[in-house]
Scaffold this active site. Sequence first.
Site, PDB file in Angstrom:
ATOM      1  CD1 TRP A 189      58.268  61.535  47.125  1.00 29.73           C
ATOM      2  CD2 TRP A 189      59.818  62.056  45.608  1.00 29.73           C
ATOM      3  NE1 TRP A 189      59.127  60.475  47.017  1.00 29.73           N
ATOM      4  CE2 TRP A 189      60.087  60.756  46.097  1.00 29.73           C
ATOM      5  CE3 TRP A 189      60.676  62.604  44.641  1.00 29.73           C
ATOM      6  CZ2 TRP A 189      61.173  60.000  45.648  1.00 29.73           C
ATOM      7  CZ3 TRP A 189      61.757  61.854  44.194  1.00 29.73           C
ATOM      8  CH2 TRP A 189      61.987  60.556  44.696  1.00 29.73           C
ATOM      9  CD  GLU A 230      54.563  61.756  45.027  1.00 36.17           C
ATOM     10  OE1 GLU A 230      55.086  62.815  44.625  1.00 36.17           O
ATOM     11  OE2 GLU A 230      54.379  60.773  44.289  1.00 36.17           O
ATOM     12  CE  LYS A 232      59.372  55.767  45.449  1.00 37.70           C
ATOM     13  NZ  LYS A 232      60.093  56.418  44.348  1.00 37.70           N
ATOM     14  CG  ASP A 263      52.912  57.925  42.630  1.00 35.45           C
ATOM     15  OD1 ASP A 263      52.683  56.797  42.155  1.00 35.45           O
ATOM     16  OD2 ASP A 263      53.691  58.742  42.086  1.00 35.45           O
ATOM     17  CG  HIS A 266      54.650  56.422  45.676  1.00 37.51           C
ATOM     18  ND1 HIS A 266      55.059  57.684  46.004  1.00 37.51           N
ATOM     19  CD2 HIS A 266      55.236  56.146  44.489  1.00 37.51           C
ATOM     20  CE1 HIS A 266      55.847  58.162  45.057  1.00 37.51           C
ATOM     21  NE2 HIS A 266      55.957  57.240  44.119  1.00 37.51           N
ATOM     22  CG  HIS A 290      51.785  62.132  41.584  1.00 37.86           C
ATOM     23  ND1 HIS A 290      53.113  62.250  41.888  1.00 37.86           N
ATOM     24  CD2 HIS A 290      51.348  63.388  41.313  1.00 37.86           C
ATOM     25  CE1 HIS A 290      53.461  63.530  41.820  1.00 37.86           C
ATOM     26  NE2 HIS A 290      52.415  64.226  41.485  1.00 37.86           N
ATOM     27  CG  ASP A 298      57.076  54.071  42.202  1.00 40.35           C
ATOM     28  OD1 ASP A 298      56.044  54.317  41.548  1.00 40.35           O
ATOM     29  OD2 ASP A 298      57.845  54.944  42.619  1.00 40.35           O
ATOM     30  CG  ASP A 300      57.053  56.068  38.008  1.00 40.53           C
ATOM     31  OD1 ASP A 300      56.038  56.666  38.395  1.00 40.53           O
ATOM     32  OD2 ASP A 300      58.053  55.883  38.735  1.00 40.53           O
ATOM     33  CG  ASP A 330      54.835  60.632  38.950  1.00 36.97           C
ATOM     34  OD1 ASP A 330      55.693  60.714  38.052  1.00 36.97           O
ATOM     35  OD2 ASP A 330      55.119  60.507  40.154  1.00 36.97           O
TER      36      ASP A 330
HETATM   37  C1  RNT Z   1      58.753  59.690  43.000  1.00 43.46           C
HETATM   38  C2  RNT Z   1      57.486  60.466  43.038  1.00 43.46           C
HETATM   39  C3  RNT Z   1      57.554  61.834  42.406  1.00 43.46           C
HETATM   40  C4  RNT Z   1      58.332  61.861  41.098  1.00 43.46           C
HETATM   41  C5  RNT Z   1      58.233  63.159  40.328  1.00 43.46           C
HETATM   42  C6  RNT Z   1      59.256  63.254  39.257  1.00 43.46           C
HETATM   43  O1  RNT Z   1      58.581  58.397  43.392  1.00 43.46           O
HETATM   44  O2  RNT Z   1      56.467  59.727  42.461  1.00 43.46           O
HETATM   45  O3  RNT Z   1      56.272  62.332  42.252  1.00 43.46           O
HETATM   46  O4  RNT Z   1      57.922  60.828  40.255  1.00 43.46           O
HETATM   47  O5  RNT Z   1      58.280  64.219  41.189  1.00 43.46           O
HETATM   48 ZN    ZN Z   2      54.558  60.702  42.208  1.00 43.57          ZN
END
Ligand code: RNT
Ligand code: ZN
Length: 422
Positions: A189, A230, A232, A263, A266, A290, A298, A300, A330
């Site tokens: 990523w 990955e 986003k 993810d 994302h 993820h 996003d 997390d 993640d």
């Molecule tokens: C960032 C991505 C990525 C990170 C990690 C730390 O938006 O989701 O995967 O969260 O690599």
């Molecule tokens: Zn991620």
Amino acid sequence: MPSAAQVETAFEFARDRYAGLGVDVVAACAALGRIPISLHCWQGDDVAGFEHRDAAGLGGGLAVTGNYPGRARTPDELRSDLDMALAVIPGRHRLNLHASYGEFGGRPVDRDQVEAAHFSGWIDWAKGRGLGLDFNPTCFAHPRAADGLTLSHADRGIRRFWIEHCRRAREIGAALGRALATPCVTNLWVPDGFKDTPADRLAARERLAASLDEVFDRPLPAAHNLDAVEPKLFGIGSEACTVGSTEFYLGYCITRRKLLCLDAGHFHPTESLADKISSVLLYLPEILLHVSRGVRWDSDHVVTLTDELLAIAREVVACGDPARVHVGLDYFDASINRVAAWVIGTRNMLRALLVALLEPPAIRAAEQAGDLTARLALQEEAKGLPSAAVWDHYCQSADVPVGEAWLDDVRRYERTVLAGRG
Ligand code: RNT
Ligand code: ZN
């Protein structure tokens, strides 16, 4: 907390209830045991890593909020915290490492110098516990990522630096996979994007594609390393354009046979990751998830047992071969006990997968028969089935705490270990 006998009694009732619906709970539990979850190392220390930089320098649009005491500061502390988490999670799982988590012996080792030897401590630890390892190049929190651009940077020198880092990450991934006899998923990523409207999106994307082709030019055995990329939607500081968008990487994966990493944070907040799984599995043999929880963006957040999580797990199972979907977590939350955050998210992922594995076959049969009334009725009734009794029994059989009892163990660890970290 229920007694062992109560867990057993509830399980027997649940087993019979499910058997009446044509569901074999023993087979479902066995199937759950075959799905590893890749725990993300970065929940344990707020994505800090061991390169001796401060969290303020994270960059790349990543943000960890909170300052709960007890953050792991060394590889040994992080491994100890992971051991605590894994002790209360049923099953055998994986650890997902970032390149910034190498053991560099106090020496400054730049990203274009990192090598497998820096991860031998992690290999030994994983071997001793029967865990697999996954890996990620770290393309943020670095002076050469300060512009918010890495592999797509207009400066060839900066691109070269990150290409070298990502190449090394794949080699490290292959070394981890070889050492542990289980393929390492190396997920790439990059934060590359623009805060304001770029004049030339195409050029940036052409540079990213060309850099990726250089990163991946050396074939590595699939038994050791699987490459994932990955996409986003946007990040803080890249609101106007993300170079590695979903369309960019979907096309890249299909043409280059890479794993696409989806993810959950994302996409637009109203988009469902669950719905994407079957679409991309039509074109790609394997994918990476993820699993995260975005709240408004996003963000997390720790994974909770939401409808979206249940839907994701359902699709992983419904595609027919869960081995095609590598499940990783993640999120990063520093406002609560970090070990508890791992435990909550991982146990929830497993509970969601168990619910999926326990789905009564009559639901699909109703759809196949064109009886959409029955499909909806059965879906709604299934929500009340005693999956929790099966889960409790699964935990008890795996010799991990049943229900909230794990919190006592984590609290004890907090008092005896985390509190001493100053
Ligand atoms: C960032 C991505 C990525 C990170 C990690 C730390 O938006 O989701 O995967 O969260 O690599
Ligand atoms: Zn991620």
